[in-house]
Design a protein around this motif. Structure first.
Motif, short mmCIF file in Angstrom:
data_model
loop_
_atom_site.label_atom_id
_atom_site.label_comp_id
_atom_site.label_asym_id
_atom_site.label_seq_id
_atom_site.Cartn_x
_atom_site.Cartn_y
_atom_site.Cartn_z
N GLY A 44 0.81 -1.22 0.00
CA GLY A 44 0.00 0.00 0.00
C GLY A 44 0.84 1.27 0.00
O GLY A 44 0.62 2.18 -0.80
N LEU A 45 1.84 1.30 0.90
CA LEU A 45 2.67 2.50 0.99
C LEU A 45 3.45 2.76 -0.30
O LEU A 45 3.55 3.91 -0.75
CB LEU A 45 3.64 2.38 2.17
N PHE A 46 3.99 1.70 -0.89
CA PHE A 46 4.76 1.90 -2.12
C PHE A 46 3.85 2.37 -3.26
O PHE A 46 4.25 3.23 -4.05
CB PHE A 46 5.51 0.63 -2.52
N GLN A 47 2.64 1.82 -3.37
CA GLN A 47 1.72 2.27 -4.42
C GLN A 47 1.41 3.76 -4.26
O GLN A 47 1.52 4.54 -5.21
CB GLN A 47 0.42 1.46 -4.39
N GLY A 48 1.03 4.16 -3.04
CA GLY A 48 0.71 5.56 -2.80
C GLY A 48 1.91 6.47 -2.96
O GLY A 48 1.83 7.54 -3.58
N ALA A 49 3.05 6.04 -2.41
CA ALA A 49 4.26 6.86 -2.49
C ALA A 49 4.75 7.01 -3.93
O ALA A 49 5.22 8.09 -4.31
CB ALA A 49 5.36 6.26 -1.61
N MET A 50 4.63 5.96 -4.71
CA MET A 50 5.08 6.05 -6.11
C MET A 50 4.19 6.98 -6.93
O MET A 50 4.68 7.67 -7.83
CB MET A 50 5.14 4.67 -6.74
N VAL A 51 2.90 7.00 -6.62
CA VAL A 51 2.02 7.97 -7.29
C VAL A 51 2.48 9.39 -6.96
O VAL A 51 2.63 10.23 -7.85
CB VAL A 51 0.54 7.76 -6.88
N LEU A 52 2.73 9.64 -5.68
CA LEU A 52 3.21 10.96 -5.26
C LEU A 52 4.56 11.29 -5.89
O LEU A 52 4.78 12.41 -6.37
CB LEU A 52 3.32 11.03 -3.74
N ALA A 53 5.47 10.31 -5.88
CA ALA A 53 6.80 10.54 -6.45
C ALA A 53 6.72 10.83 -7.94
O ALA A 53 7.38 11.74 -8.45
CB ALA A 53 7.70 9.33 -6.20
N GLY A 54 5.91 10.06 -8.65
CA GLY A 54 5.75 10.29 -10.08
C GLY A 54 5.18 11.66 -10.38
O GLY A 54 5.63 12.35 -11.30
N TRP A 55 4.21 12.06 -9.57
CA TRP A 55 3.61 13.38 -9.75
C TRP A 55 4.63 14.47 -9.45
O TRP A 55 4.76 15.44 -10.20
CB TRP A 55 2.40 13.51 -8.82
N TYR A 56 5.39 14.30 -8.38
CA TYR A 56 6.32 15.33 -7.93
C TYR A 56 7.52 15.51 -8.87
O TYR A 56 7.94 16.62 -9.16
CB TYR A 56 6.81 15.00 -6.52
#
Length: 194
Positions: A44-56
């Motif tokens: 869960g954390l990696f999915q959410g964090a990767m979305v944020l990282a990709g956006w950022y």
């Protein structure tokens, strides 16, 4: 981005987590609380964090990662899949593959979440907003859905693993390699094959 779209996106991104957790549960065949909680939270954390990282970092790193992100995911999933197949056919006392080892969980969390980074990049290009609060809700929903489907996958896998008397590790290895191939096909634009 509307909540409905974020939920559908979360379900789509979590399918790899679901398949991998089914495989892990089927190999282990029983509940092992701490590593399974680690898997649930990590996925869960990696999915959410990767979305944020990709956006950022969409403008900074997307040009560098876009040509190779699918190959990274394919390589990680294939390496674990090959190890599972090889050890699944080994002698009982030689079998050492543990899908709930922290190293394997981390590798699988990274491999299954690389697509989420691409989604984050695409969200940046959709111009859904330039502040963290516009991306935070979809990222949290995606993380929660991924964790929920990981729980469901582990439970399903444990049920299947108890019903099948032989080692399911080779099948799990093939599933992981298949997920890697699916990622390559999608990223190379060969969707007509699926």
């Amino acid at each position: 981005m509307y909540i409905t779209e974020a939920i559908l996106l979360g379900l789509a991104l979590a399918m790899d987590c679901f398949a991998v957790s089914i495989t892990s549960g089927a190999i282990v065949k029983h509940i092992v609380l701490r590593p399974m909680l680690t898997m649930i939270l990590s996925f869960g954390l990696f999915q959410g964090a990767m979305v944020l990282a990709g956006w950022y970092v969409s403008t900074l790193f997307s040009r560098i990662l876009a040509p190779i992100d699918h190959w990274i995911a394919f390589g990680l999933l294939s390496a674990i899949g090959i190890q599972m197949i090889r050890e699944g056919f080994g002698k009982k006392e030689e079998t050492k593959f543990d899908p709930l080892s922290y190293k394997v969980i981390l590798t699988l969390a990274v491999a299954t979440s690389i697509d989420a980074m691409a989604v984050g990049v695409s969200m940046a290009f959709m111009q859904i907003g330039s502040s963290w609060d516009t991306i935070a809700i979809p990222a949290v929903l995606i993380a929660a859905i991924s964790s929920a489907l990981t729980i469901a996958g582990l439970g399903t896998g444990i049920f299947i693993g108890r019903k099948i008397p032989c080692s399911i590790a080779p099948v799990g290895g093939l599933i992981l390699i298949g997920i890697g191939i699916k990622i390559i096909i999608e990223h190379l634009g060969l969707d007509f094959l699926t």
